[in-house]
Design an enzyme around this catalytic site. Structure first.
Site, PDB file in Angstrom:
ATOM      1  N   TRP A   1      24.665  16.616   0.790  1.00 48.46           N
ATOM      2  CA  TRP A   1      24.218  17.088  -0.524  1.00 48.46           C
ATOM      3  C   TRP A   1      24.993  16.373  -1.640  1.00 48.46           C
ATOM      4  CZ3 TRP A   1      25.285  22.826  -2.331  1.00 48.46           C
ATOM      5  CH2 TRP A   1      24.595  23.074  -3.515  1.00 48.46           C
TER       6      TRP A   1
ATOM      7  N   SER B   1      27.903  26.218  10.798  1.00 46.33           N
ATOM      8  CA  SER B   1      27.138  24.974  10.613  1.00 46.33           C
ATOM      9  C   SER B   1      27.575  23.930  11.653  1.00 46.33           C
ATOM     10  CB  SER B   1      27.374  24.453   9.189  1.00 46.33           C
ATOM     11  OG  SER B   1      26.580  23.331   8.936  1.00 46.33           O
TER      12      SER B   1
ATOM     13  N   HIS C   1      35.778  12.079   5.851  1.00 41.04           N
ATOM     14  CA  HIS C   1      36.372  13.378   6.222  1.00 41.04           C
ATOM     15  C   HIS C   1      37.889  13.220   6.391  1.00 41.04           C
ATOM     16  CE1 HIS C   1      32.338  14.754   6.806  1.00 41.04           C
ATOM     17  NE2 HIS C   1      32.135  14.108   7.928  1.00 41.04           N
TER      18      HIS C   1
HETATM   19  P1  A3P Z   1      23.999  24.767   7.177  1.00 42.33           P
HETATM   20  O1  A3P Z   1      24.155  24.294   8.586  1.00 42.33           O
HETATM   21  O2  A3P Z   1      24.818  25.986   6.884  1.00 42.33           O
HETATM   22  O3  A3P Z   1      22.587  24.937   6.781  1.00 42.33           O
HETATM   23  P2  A3P Z   1      27.269  18.131   5.880  1.00 42.33           P
HETATM   24  O4  A3P Z   1      26.348  17.404   4.980  1.00 42.33           O
HETATM   25  O5  A3P Z   1      28.686  18.133   5.411  1.00 42.33           O
HETATM   26  O6  A3P Z   1      27.088  17.755   7.284  1.00 42.33           O
HETATM   27  O7  A3P Z   1      26.874  19.683   5.738  1.00 42.33           O
HETATM   28  C1  A3P Z   1      25.666  20.168   6.260  1.00 42.33           C
HETATM   29  C2  A3P Z   1      25.405  21.530   5.653  1.00 42.33           C
HETATM   30  O8  A3P Z   1      24.963  21.351   4.300  1.00 42.33           O
HETATM   31  C3  A3P Z   1      24.296  22.247   6.383  1.00 42.33           C
HETATM   32  O9  A3P Z   1      24.576  23.631   6.215  1.00 42.33           O
HETATM   33  C4  A3P Z   1      23.073  21.819   5.571  1.00 42.33           C
HETATM   34  O10 A3P Z   1      21.960  22.633   5.749  1.00 42.33           O
HETATM   35  C5  A3P Z   1      23.637  21.893   4.161  1.00 42.33           C
HETATM   36  N1  A3P Z   1      22.892  21.068   3.206  1.00 42.33           N
HETATM   37  C6  A3P Z   1      22.373  19.835   3.401  1.00 42.33           C
HETATM   38  N2  A3P Z   1      21.759  19.415   2.288  1.00 42.33           N
HETATM   39  C7  A3P Z   1      21.881  20.394   1.378  1.00 42.33           C
HETATM   40  C8  A3P Z   1      21.441  20.544   0.018  1.00 42.33           C
HETATM   41  N3  A3P Z   1      20.741  19.602  -0.595  1.00 42.33           N
HETATM   42  N4  A3P Z   1      21.773  21.679  -0.626  1.00 42.33           N
HETATM   43  C9  A3P Z   1      22.473  22.654  -0.004  1.00 42.33           C
HETATM   44  N5  A3P Z   1      22.917  22.573   1.278  1.00 42.33           N
HETATM   45  C10 A3P Z   1      22.623  21.453   1.952  1.00 42.33           C
END
Ligand code: A3P
Length: 320
Positions: free
Chosen positions: A69, A161, A130
């Site tokens: 995101w 998650s 990370h």
């Molecule tokens: P969940 O598994 O709780 O849905 P990363 O990008 O660090 O791997 O994190 C993934 C998490 O961010 C996942 O959470 C995913 O669904 C959520 N995510 C991805 N894109 C997003 C967005 N545009 N807005 C909000 N959450 C988002």
């Protein structure tokens, strides 16, 4: 602190403490944090070769804290003049945020200079990572103009998650159970974990060097996206002009990068990054407090207890 001056020797892994991992069968402790074997080699490689530049932006997160995101948000923000967020040909509509903003560790040393994810001639590079504070390549700390944006997330939601993500990895021989993943997570054995120590490192740096490190929270991005976006823009030296505000540019960036928009794009529904990670595995529910649907009360209170103990006295509180 242990540091290798050239490529790590073949027996490097054998010399480090090892324990079971959540995403990979084993992870190894290096400079106080746990890393999978491939990620660790890449980390050491980048510690030895990466040179930061003054316009660089580093987005650092614990895995599953909203990296995808915020990669999209920073990309859209930095490039909004060269490519309007409502442009029907916006790169975010056809490429994943991970293609547009690579993970620092996975960029070949020979390609660092050719990373160019700004669409203007500013030479700004945006990287995701990370890597904990102690292991970040030294030049990132030394180069004054280089900025670090850190995104944190409630620990319980981060764990849930991560657990779901672990079971979406294509190369995984068999699923990991919630209980097993929970036990490993509590013992710090998550990628770049212990997650609490990674967060705390950036929290302290953000207090110490507010012009260098911006500390953000997933929940605040969800609850007040425009406020947080303006804060981010200011920190990156790209505040919105009155004209942009009047024409709704901040709002358009938030819409372009929303869970709904991104998760419904073909680019994010199909294909893989890093071979074994499907693009759609980075989008699940995007809901704050989803842990309530997955954790027992006992698990939740154990994570809260560790969080309170770890963050005690730091001024940081993080429970939802
Ligand atoms: P969940 O598994 O709780 O849905 P990363 O990008 O660090 O791997 O994190 C993934 C998490 O961010 C996942 O959470 C995913 O669904 C959520 N995510 C991805 N894109 C997003 C967005 N545009 N807005 C909000 N959450 C988002």
């Amino acid at each position: 602190m242990m540091k290798y001056s050239s490529n790590p020797p073949e027996d490097l892994l054998a010399s480090l403490p090892r324990q079971e991992g959540i995403l990979q069968p084993y992870c190894y402790q290096y400079q106080g944090f746990w890393h999978g074997p491939v990620g660790l080699k890449e980390l050491i490689h980048c510690q030895n070769h990466f040179l930061a530049r003054k316009n660089d932006i580093f987005l650092v997160t614990a895995p599953k804290s909203g990296t995808t995101w915020l990669k999209a948000v920073i990309y859209a923000l930095i490039n909004r003049e060269a490519c309007h967020p409502q442009d029907p040909h916006h790169p975010l509509l056809t490429q994943t945020p991970h293609q547009l903003v690579p993970f620092l560790q996975y960029v070949e040393a020979s390609c660092y200079d050719s990373v160019c994810n700004s669409l203007d001639d500013s030479g700004t590079r945006i990287f995701g990572s990370h890597i904990p504070t102690v292991s970040l390549p030294e030049s990132i700390w030394m180069e004054e103009g280089a900025k670090i944006v850190y995104m944190s997330r409630d620990i319980k939601d981060t764990f849930v998650s991560l657990f779901h993500f672990a079971n979406k990895i294509d190369s995984r021989p068999s699923p990991i159970s919630l209980e097993k993943a929970f036990d490993l997570f509590c013992r710090g054995s998550s990628p770049s974990g212990a997650v609490w120590d990674q967060i705390l490192g950036y929290w302290k740096e953000s207090l110490d060097k507010p012009d260098k490190v911006l500390f953000m929270r997933y929940e605040e991005m969800q609850n007040e996206p425009l406020v947080q976006l303006r804060r981010l823009a200011l920190f990156l030296g790209k505040p919105f002009s009155q004209e942009e505000e009047n024409s709704g540019v901040p709002h358009q960036i938030i819409n372009l990068c929303s869970f709904n928009t991104l998760s419904n794009l073909e680019a994010n529904k199909k294909g893989n990054i890093l071979r074994v990670l499907r693009n759609d595995s980075f989008f699940r529910s995007g809901v704050v407090g989803d842990w309530k649907n997955h954790l027992t009360l006992e698990m939740a209170s154990k994570l809260d207890q560790i969080t309170e103990e770890k963050f005690s006295g730091s001024g940081l509180s993080m429970t939802t």
